[in-house]
Design a protein around this motif. Structure first.
Motif, PDB file in Angstrom:
ATOM      1  N   ILE A   1       0.859  -1.197   0.000  1.00  0.00           N
ATOM      2  CA  ILE A   1       0.000   0.000   0.000  1.00  0.00           C
ATOM      3  C   ILE A   1       0.887   1.236   0.000  1.00  0.00           C
ATOM      4  O   ILE A   1       1.604   1.503   0.969  1.00  0.00           O
ATOM      5  CB  ILE A   1      -0.931   0.027   1.228  1.00  0.00           C
ATOM      6  CG1 ILE A   1      -1.661  -1.304   1.380  1.00  0.00           C
ATOM      7  CG2 ILE A   1      -1.931   1.178   1.120  1.00  0.00           C
ATOM      8  CD1 ILE A   1      -2.437  -1.419   2.680  1.00  0.00           C
TER       9      ILE A   1
ATOM     10  N   GLY B   1       3.454   6.439   3.812  1.00  0.00           N
ATOM     11  CA  GLY B   1       3.968   7.766   4.164  1.00  0.00           C
ATOM     12  C   GLY B   1       3.372   8.194   5.489  1.00  0.00           C
ATOM     13  O   GLY B   1       2.489   7.532   6.036  1.00  0.00           O
TER      14      GLY B   1
ATOM     15  N   SER C   1       4.057   9.775  -5.655  1.00  0.00           N
ATOM     16  CA  SER C   1       3.883  10.454  -4.369  1.00  0.00           C
ATOM     17  C   SER C   1       4.172  11.938  -4.555  1.00  0.00           C
ATOM     18  O   SER C   1       5.164  12.301  -5.195  1.00  0.00           O
ATOM     19  CB  SER C   1       4.869   9.846  -3.359  1.00  0.00           C
ATOM     20  OG  SER C   1       5.147  10.754  -2.323  1.00  0.00           O
TER      21      SER C   1
ATOM     22  N   GLN D   1      13.463  10.141   4.766  1.00  0.00           N
ATOM     23  CA  GLN D   1      14.435  10.231   3.680  1.00  0.00           C
ATOM     24  C   GLN D   1      14.080   9.211   2.603  1.00  0.00           C
ATOM     25  O   GLN D   1      13.650   8.099   2.903  1.00  0.00           O
ATOM     26  CB  GLN D   1      15.847   9.914   4.209  1.00  0.00           C
ATOM     27  CG  GLN D   1      16.397  10.956   5.169  1.00  0.00           C
ATOM     28  CD  GLN D   1      16.959  12.171   4.429  1.00  0.00           C
ATOM     29  OE1 GLN D   1      18.025  12.104   3.857  1.00  0.00           O
ATOM     30  NE2 GLN D   1      16.228  13.263   4.442  1.00  0.00           N
TER      31      GLN D   1
ATOM     32  N   PRO E   1       8.785   5.926  -2.498  1.00  0.00           N
ATOM     33  CA  PRO E   1       9.974   5.071  -2.674  1.00  0.00           C
ATOM     34  C   PRO E   1       9.913   3.775  -1.865  1.00  0.00           C
ATOM     35  O   PRO E   1      10.404   2.732  -2.340  1.00  0.00           O
ATOM     36  CB  PRO E   1      11.133   5.950  -2.182  1.00  0.00           C
ATOM     37  CG  PRO E   1      10.561   7.254  -1.786  1.00  0.00           C
ATOM     38  CD  PRO E   1       9.108   7.285  -2.088  1.00  0.00           C
TER      39      PRO E   1
ATOM     40  N   GLY F   1       7.165   1.870  -0.966  1.00  0.00           N
ATOM     41  CA  GLY F   1       6.249   0.906  -1.593  1.00  0.00           C
ATOM     42  C   GLY F   1       6.781   0.421  -2.929  1.00  0.00           C
ATOM     43  O   GLY F   1       6.682  -0.770  -3.264  1.00  0.00           O
TER      44      GLY F   1
ATOM     45  N   GLY G   1       9.351   2.851   5.361  1.00  0.00           N
ATOM     46  CA  GLY G   1       9.342   4.250   4.923  1.00  0.00           C
ATOM     47  C   GLY G   1       8.939   5.187   6.050  1.00  0.00           C
ATOM     48  O   GLY G   1       9.062   4.852   7.235  1.00  0.00           O
TER      49      GLY G   1
ATOM     50  N   LYS H   1       5.335  13.768  -2.475  1.00  0.00           N
ATOM     51  CA  LYS H   1       6.620  14.052  -1.816  1.00  0.00           C
ATOM     52  C   LYS H   1       7.801  13.782  -2.736  1.00  0.00           C
ATOM     53  O   LYS H   1       8.914  14.195  -2.449  1.00  0.00           O
ATOM     54  CB  LYS H   1       6.751  13.230  -0.532  1.00  0.00           C
ATOM     55  CG  LYS H   1       5.863  13.764   0.550  1.00  0.00           C
ATOM     56  CD  LYS H   1       6.178  13.152   1.866  1.00  0.00           C
ATOM     57  CE  LYS H   1       5.219  13.673   2.904  1.00  0.00           C
ATOM     58  NZ  LYS H   1       5.276  12.854   4.116  1.00  0.00           N
TER      59      LYS H   1
ATOM     60  N   ALA I   1      -3.706  10.268   3.316  1.00  0.00           N
ATOM     61  CA  ALA I   1      -3.393   9.089   4.123  1.00  0.00           C
ATOM     62  C   ALA I   1      -4.212   9.114   5.411  1.00  0.00           C
ATOM     63  O   ALA I   1      -4.553  10.171   5.920  1.00  0.00           O
ATOM     64  CB  ALA I   1      -1.906   9.062   4.446  1.00  0.00           C
TER      65      ALA I   1
ATOM     66  N   ALA J   1       3.144   1.130   3.228  1.00  0.00           N
ATOM     67  CA  ALA J   1       4.157   2.132   2.858  1.00  0.00           C
ATOM     68  C   ALA J   1       3.433   3.435   2.499  1.00  0.00           C
ATOM     69  O   ALA J   1       3.628   4.011   1.446  1.00  0.00           O
ATOM     70  CB  ALA J   1       4.978   1.609   1.680  1.00  0.00           C
TER      71      ALA J   1
END
Ligand SMILES: Cc1cc2nc3c(=O)[nH]c(=O)nc-3n(C[C@H](O)[C@H](O)[C@H](O)COP(=O)(O)OP(=O)(O)OC[C@H]3O[C@@H](n4cnc5c(N)ncnc54)[C@H](O)[C@@H]3O)c2cc1C
Length: 288
Positions: free
Chosen positions: A9, A110, A38, A262, A13, A15, A254, A40, A220, A108
């Protein structure tokens, strides 16, 4: 129903890395997120610390990651997961009105930055919802409020307008729903969700708006709302060094698994989570 080996999910980076490793190891992988990956990644102007890609822009990194997924043959299923339920030897993932199954899950998603509104937790399930597709029908003929934080919120508001009497839409980003006679756009800052047993109104800086439900549509969901029973530490899911959570078969990686935030750490943890999920799949195969 097809049961995936591993459902991942999130398309940041973490996932993406998890899905690539799982696919290379011949697992039947479901990657849920967005083809845009993403925000981000795409919003980063310049990234100087991603190994092997010096001074890469966010949009270029996104292009490389999409290319890598295509290269190993991982498709992105563009859906938002509403909830993950542990069913013992498998997981049920709620996606709109559909349920999908996977033997193991890698979270994953975030980290959620937004602070919950006053009353949000108290009224969750009693007039607060995170999923228009899942709960819209409960409010047929009523007035509902939508707090539109995510990119899909405007579309979700349109869907709701076909079921409910009136949608009062509070844009929290630049996206607005298409004009409809029963969608009212209100540009006021939401302060609190109020009610008795169930929600009765949304309080803003300018006053109160009567509503039967407040749909809080963020990118999220807080991890303990997404996965009932998962152990958290604030906004993070608690993991061990192998990215295992307290739920057997569920892994996290993550930003959602803790600081530092990061790219390279997220990608590295995605790799570990996938390898741990594979070890888990092998261990349950041996038990059978
Ligand atoms: C402007 C900016 C610049 C940055 N610059 C750097 C830098 O130079 N170097 C560096 O190392 N780090 C940098 N970072 C930090 C880096 O972006 C994050 O650490 C990294 O993106 C985390 O990756 P992730 O995969 O854990 O999560 P994210 O990248 O946040 O991806 C999570 C994805 O999951 C999706 N998702 C969430 N919930 C669901 C759900 N229920 N169903 C389906 N999908 C879901 C989200 O929509 C999102 O697409 C920067 C961050 C920002 C905001």
């Amino acid at each position: 129903m097809n049961r995936y080996d591993i459902a991942v999910i999130g398309t940041g980076p973490a996932g993406i890395s998890a899905a690539i490793t799982a696919k290379i190891r011949n697992k039947n992988v479901l990657l849920l997120g967005s083809r845009d990956l993403s925000a981000k990644i795409s919003k980063a102007h310049r990234i100087d610390n991603y190994v092997g890609l010096p001074a890469v822009s966010g949009s270029e990194l996104a292009e490389r990651l999409r290319g890598h997924l295509d290269n190993v043959g991982v498709n992105i299923t563009e859906r938002q997961v509403g909830a993950v339920y542990s069913m013992g030897d498998y997981f049920a993932l709620q996606i709109g009105e559909e349920m999908l199954e996977a033997t193991s899950v890698i979270v994953a998603t975030g980290v959620v930055q937004a602070k919950a509104l006053e009353g949000e937790e108290k009224f969750l399930g009693r007039g607060v919802s995170y999923c228009a597709t899942c709960d819209g029908r409960l409010y047929k003929g009523k007035t509902v409020a939508v707090l539109g934080y995510s990119a899909e919120s405007a579309e979700e508001a349109l869907y709701l307008s076909e079921i409910v009497d009136t949608v009062i839409y509070f844009p929290m980003n630049d996206e607005l729903p298409e004009e409809r006679s029963n969608i009212k756009i209100i540009r006021e800052k939401p302060l609190a969700i109020v009610g008795d047993n169930t929600v009765t109104a949304l309080k803003t800086e300018a006053g109160e708006h009567k509503t039967s439900c407040v749909f809080v549509l963020r990118d999220a969901i807080m991890p303990d709302k997404l996965i009932p029973g998962v152990e958290t530490d604030g906004a993070h899911i608690k993991v061990d060094i192998n990215m295992k959570t307290n739920i057997n078969g569920l892994f996290a990686c993550g930003d959602i698994a803790g600081k530092p935030y990061q790219y390279i750490k997220a990608a590295g943890q995605g790799n570990i989570a996938a390898l741990s999920a594979i070890t888990y799949l092998n261990s349950i195969k041996k038990e059978v």
